[in-house]
Design a protein around this motif. Sequence first.
Motif, PDB file in Angstrom:
ATOM      1  N   ALA A 108       0.932  -1.166   0.102  1.00  0.00           N
ATOM      2  CA  ALA A 108      -0.123  -0.330   0.222  1.00  0.00           C
ATOM      3  C   ALA A 108       0.772   1.190   0.292  1.00  0.00           C
ATOM      4  CB  ALA A 108      -0.876  -0.057   1.277  1.00  0.00           C
ATOM      5  N   LEU A 109       1.982   1.245   0.996  1.00  0.00           N
ATOM      6  CA  LEU A 109       2.826   2.477   0.884  1.00  0.00           C
ATOM      7  C   LEU A 109       3.558   2.551  -0.406  1.00  0.00           C
ATOM      8  CD1 LEU A 109       4.520   4.471   2.599  1.00  0.00           C
ATOM      9  CD2 LEU A 109       5.827   2.916   3.160  1.00  0.00           C
ATOM     10  N   ALA A 110       4.042   1.618  -1.115  1.00  0.00           N
ATOM     11  CA  ALA A 110       4.713   1.338  -2.439  1.00  0.00           C
ATOM     12  C   ALA A 110       3.501   2.119  -3.516  1.00  0.00           C
ATOM     13  CB  ALA A 110       4.902   0.126  -2.856  1.00  0.00           C
ATOM     14  N   ALA A 111       2.391   1.724  -3.398  1.00  0.00           N
ATOM     15  CA  ALA A 111       1.335   2.200  -4.514  1.00  0.00           C
ATOM     16  C   ALA A 111       1.129   3.757  -4.167  1.00  0.00           C
ATOM     17  CB  ALA A 111       0.226   1.691  -4.445  1.00  0.00           C
ATOM     18  N   LEU A 112       0.929   4.055  -2.870  1.00  0.00           N
ATOM     19  CA  LEU A 112       0.732   5.542  -2.655  1.00  0.00           C
ATOM     20  C   LEU A 112       1.828   6.311  -3.026  1.00  0.00           C
ATOM     21  CD1 LEU A 112      -0.726   4.834   0.927  1.00  0.00           C
ATOM     22  CD2 LEU A 112      -1.966   5.996  -0.816  1.00  0.00           C
ATOM     23  N   THR A 113       3.051   5.867  -2.696  1.00  0.00           N
ATOM     24  CA  THR A 113       4.358   6.727  -3.040  1.00  0.00           C
ATOM     25  C   THR A 113       4.435   6.862  -4.708  1.00  0.00           C
ATOM     26  OG1 THR A 113       5.411   5.489  -1.164  1.00  0.00           O
ATOM     27  CG2 THR A 113       6.853   7.068  -2.798  1.00  0.00           C
ATOM     28  N   ALA A 114       4.115   5.714  -5.340  1.00  0.00           N
ATOM     29  CA  ALA A 114       4.188   5.812  -6.680  1.00  0.00           C
ATOM     30  C   ALA A 114       3.079   6.732  -7.427  1.00  0.00           C
ATOM     31  CB  ALA A 114       3.932   4.352  -7.456  1.00  0.00           C
ATOM     32  N   LEU A 115       2.010   6.954  -6.537  1.00  0.00           N
ATOM     33  CA  LEU A 115       1.063   7.731  -7.005  1.00  0.00           C
ATOM     34  C   LEU A 115       1.247   9.387  -6.765  1.00  0.00           C
ATOM     35  CD1 LEU A 115      -2.296   6.149  -5.828  1.00  0.00           C
ATOM     36  CD2 LEU A 115      -1.607   6.300  -8.325  1.00  0.00           C
ATOM     37  N   GLY A 116       2.215   9.410  -5.822  1.00  0.00           N
ATOM     38  CA  GLY A 116       2.632  10.916  -5.278  1.00  0.00           C
ATOM     39  C   GLY A 116       1.811  11.116  -4.152  1.00  0.00           C
ATOM     40  N   ASP A 163      12.402   1.514 -12.397  1.00  0.00           N
ATOM     41  CA  ASP A 163      12.755   2.660 -13.019  1.00  0.00           C
ATOM     42  C   ASP A 163      11.513   3.980 -12.709  1.00  0.00           C
ATOM     43  OD1 ASP A 163      15.096   2.245 -14.025  1.00  0.00           O
ATOM     44  OD2 ASP A 163      14.387   0.993 -16.008  1.00  0.00           O
ATOM     45  N   LEU A 164      11.128   3.963 -11.615  1.00  0.00           N
ATOM     46  CA  LEU A 164      10.202   5.094 -11.160  1.00  0.00           C
ATOM     47  C   LEU A 164      10.698   5.846 -10.059  1.00  0.00           C
ATOM     48  CD1 LEU A 164       7.003   2.806 -11.063  1.00  0.00           C
ATOM     49  CD2 LEU A 164       7.381   4.379 -12.915  1.00  0.00           C
ATOM     50  N   VAL A 165      10.324   7.042 -10.030  1.00  0.00           N
ATOM     51  CA  VAL A 165      10.478   8.005  -8.784  1.00  0.00           C
ATOM     52  C   VAL A 165       8.926   8.157  -8.311  1.00  0.00           C
ATOM     53  CG1 VAL A 165      12.581   9.052  -9.358  1.00  0.00           C
ATOM     54  CG2 VAL A 165      10.714  10.098 -10.016  1.00  0.00           C
ATOM     55  N   ALA A 166       9.018   8.670  -6.986  1.00  0.00           N
ATOM     56  CA  ALA A 166       7.859   8.914  -6.395  1.00  0.00           C
ATOM     57  C   ALA A 166       6.810   9.945  -7.237  1.00  0.00           C
ATOM     58  CB  ALA A 166       8.092   9.618  -5.048  1.00  0.00           C
ATOM     59  N   GLY A 167       5.761   9.626  -7.389  1.00  0.00           N
ATOM     60  CA  GLY A 167       4.787  10.272  -8.120  1.00  0.00           C
ATOM     61  C   GLY A 167       4.591   9.976  -9.621  1.00  0.00           C
ATOM     62  N   ASP A 168       5.619   9.348 -10.018  1.00  0.00           N
ATOM     63  CA  ASP A 168       5.673   8.949 -11.630  1.00  0.00           C
ATOM     64  C   ASP A 168       4.446   8.411 -12.095  1.00  0.00           C
ATOM     65  OD1 ASP A 168       8.128   9.965 -12.380  1.00  0.00           O
ATOM     66  OD2 ASP A 168       9.379   7.941 -12.535  1.00  0.00           O
ATOM     67  N   CYS A 169       3.538   7.696 -11.317  1.00  0.00           N
ATOM     68  CA  CYS A 169       2.245   7.053 -11.795  1.00  0.00           C
ATOM     69  C   CYS A 169       1.143   7.955 -11.205  1.00  0.00           C
ATOM     70  CB  CYS A 169       2.236   5.616 -11.121  1.00  0.00           C
ATOM     71  SG  CYS A 169       3.726   4.626 -11.523  1.00  0.00           S
ATOM     72  N   GLU A 170       1.183   9.250 -10.971  1.00  0.00           N
ATOM     73  CA  GLU A 170       0.068  10.020 -10.685  1.00  0.00           C
ATOM     74  C   GLU A 170      -1.146   9.688 -11.497  1.00  0.00           C
ATOM     75  OE1 GLU A 170       1.025  14.097 -10.655  1.00  0.00           O
ATOM     76  OE2 GLU A 170      -0.960  14.549  -9.833  1.00  0.00           O
ATOM     77  N   GLY A 171      -0.919   9.704 -12.631  1.00  0.00           N
ATOM     78  CA  GLY A 171      -2.182   9.557 -13.492  1.00  0.00           C
ATOM     79  C   GLY A 171      -2.169   8.328 -14.151  1.00  0.00           C
ATOM     80  N   ASP A 172      -1.797   7.210 -13.762  1.00  0.00           N
ATOM     81  CA  ASP A 172      -1.877   5.974 -14.248  1.00  0.00           C
ATOM     82  C   ASP A 172      -1.753   4.897 -13.018  1.00  0.00           C
ATOM     83  OD1 ASP A 172      -1.786   3.701 -15.648  1.00  0.00           O
ATOM     84  OD2 ASP A 172      -0.077   4.070 -17.149  1.00  0.00           O
ATOM     85  N   PRO A 173      -2.866   4.560 -12.295  1.00  0.00           N
ATOM     86  CA  PRO A 173      -2.744   3.728 -11.129  1.00  0.00           C
ATOM     87  C   PRO A 173      -2.530   2.414 -11.371  1.00  0.00           C
ATOM     88  CG  PRO A 173      -4.876   4.801 -11.509  1.00  0.00           C
ATOM     89  CD  PRO A 173      -4.044   5.377 -12.570  1.00  0.00           C
ATOM     90  N   LEU A 193      -6.121   4.760  -5.380  1.00  0.00           N
ATOM     91  CA  LEU A 193      -5.900   4.539  -6.908  1.00  0.00           C
ATOM     92  C   LEU A 193      -7.225   4.671  -7.478  1.00  0.00           C
ATOM     93  CD1 LEU A 193      -4.392   0.885  -5.693  1.00  0.00           C
ATOM     94  CD2 LEU A 193      -3.135   2.674  -7.364  1.00  0.00           C
ATOM     95  N   LEU A 194      -8.437   4.684  -6.733  1.00  0.00           N
ATOM     96  CA  LEU A 194      -9.493   4.819  -7.488  1.00  0.00           C
ATOM     97  C   LEU A 194      -9.973   6.251  -7.983  1.00  0.00           C
ATOM     98  CD1 LEU A 194     -11.969   2.490  -5.661  1.00  0.00           C
ATOM     99  CD2 LEU A 194     -11.114   2.334  -8.097  1.00  0.00           C
ATOM    100  N   ARG A 195      -9.459   7.144  -7.004  1.00  0.00           N
ATOM    101  CA  ARG A 195      -9.539   8.604  -7.317  1.00  0.00           C
ATOM    102  C   ARG A 195      -8.638   8.929  -8.471  1.00  0.00           C
ATOM    103  NH1 ARG A 195     -14.396   8.617  -5.650  1.00  0.00           N
ATOM    104  NH2 ARG A 195     -14.593   9.177  -3.610  1.00  0.00           N
ATOM    105  N   HIS A 196      -7.201   8.461  -8.502  1.00  0.00           N
ATOM    106  CA  HIS A 196      -6.140   8.779  -9.518  1.00  0.00           C
ATOM    107  C   HIS A 196      -6.935   8.466 -10.838  1.00  0.00           C
ATOM    108  CE1 HIS A 196      -2.702  10.584  -7.622  1.00  0.00           C
ATOM    109  NE2 HIS A 196      -3.314  10.338  -6.287  1.00  0.00           N
TER     110      HIS A 196
END
Length: 326
Positions: A142-150, A179-189, A232-235
């Motif tokens: 969960a922390l990983a997904a949240l971090t990827a979303l920023g 190959d990601l940094v925090a926030g990289d998946c903001e628009g792509d959950p 994830l749903l809101r993003h």
Amino acid sequence: MRVLLAAGTTETALIDGISAAGASPELMAHTPPADAEILEYGRPTAAPVTPVSPSGCPTPAAITRAVREVVGFDATVIDAGLAEPTGAATVDLGVDPGADIREPAAVPDAAAIYDRAHGFGSSLPDDRIVIGETVPGGTTTALAALTALGEPATVSSSLPENPIDRKRRVVDEALSASDLVAGDCEGDPLAAIRAVGDPVQPTVAGIATGAAESGADVTLAGGTQMVAVAALLRHAGVDATLTVATTSFVAESADGLEGTCDRLDCDLTVTDPGFDRREHRAMERYCAGEAKEGVAMGGALSLVPEGRMPAVRDRVETVCSRLGIG
Ligand code: AAM
């Protein structure tokens, strides 16, 4: 009304010191199948163990089952990536166990899982669903997904002392392996889940969206793992009404839960089962901050009518003695 349980696995749980959702790392993969059996039959049937933490705190499935025995509700288990067999009836959405998030892809077919789960959710006849999870290691994913979303939100733990620094290090490694940094998946959950999530996340997200689109009220039954699903749903642009229903044990320990739910436009329901009123080994462990939540416990407790909580506590004792605890 139906309670749904998404039961799955992530190899992330095997990282040293990250989870207490099982007495030992070898037993952790049996926790979700056993949780499903406890919810369905009141005790493990095919699974070889009753899930307990290393210090003997029983699985939240025992509490959810106790509520079920008092209140009575329909329950359906979804195989969201079980790694061991279960004697519980499960819905098969073709979900495989998740890899360690430090691998390049944790859930390679996240998008396909989401689509199948969406189809299942939209087919449900219920006017209300309460959906929870059992996936040891799930707060780290969960922390990983949240971090990827920023998302800045933090997560809870099945351990009384949350190993949050260890989790953050694992998440850093996981992101760089993808190959990601925090926030990289903001628009792509779905990309966030694919890279660093677990298979329960697209299962719950898909079912919740499908059910909401069919007009059902959706309660995400859990703590910070369900907050991650809400994010994830809101993003993904899902604007359905969502409620997160958790326990007082999570609410007391997860900083900023209320603010995060506000920001994600989710209603938050917190239920205190009053375990401090009993001298019982299992209930004392919960009051000491172990386990806290899981297996839809917070959502189940939110269904208990006023005045029935003493009966739930009585039933927790009955279920625990059936499980050989306390
Ligand atoms: C589920 N089954 C459990 C349990 N959970 N059995 C015993 N203890 C628990 N806490 P972490 O990330 O620390 O592993 O916490 C998440 C897990 O704890 C999930 O499986 C959740 O359902 C709960």
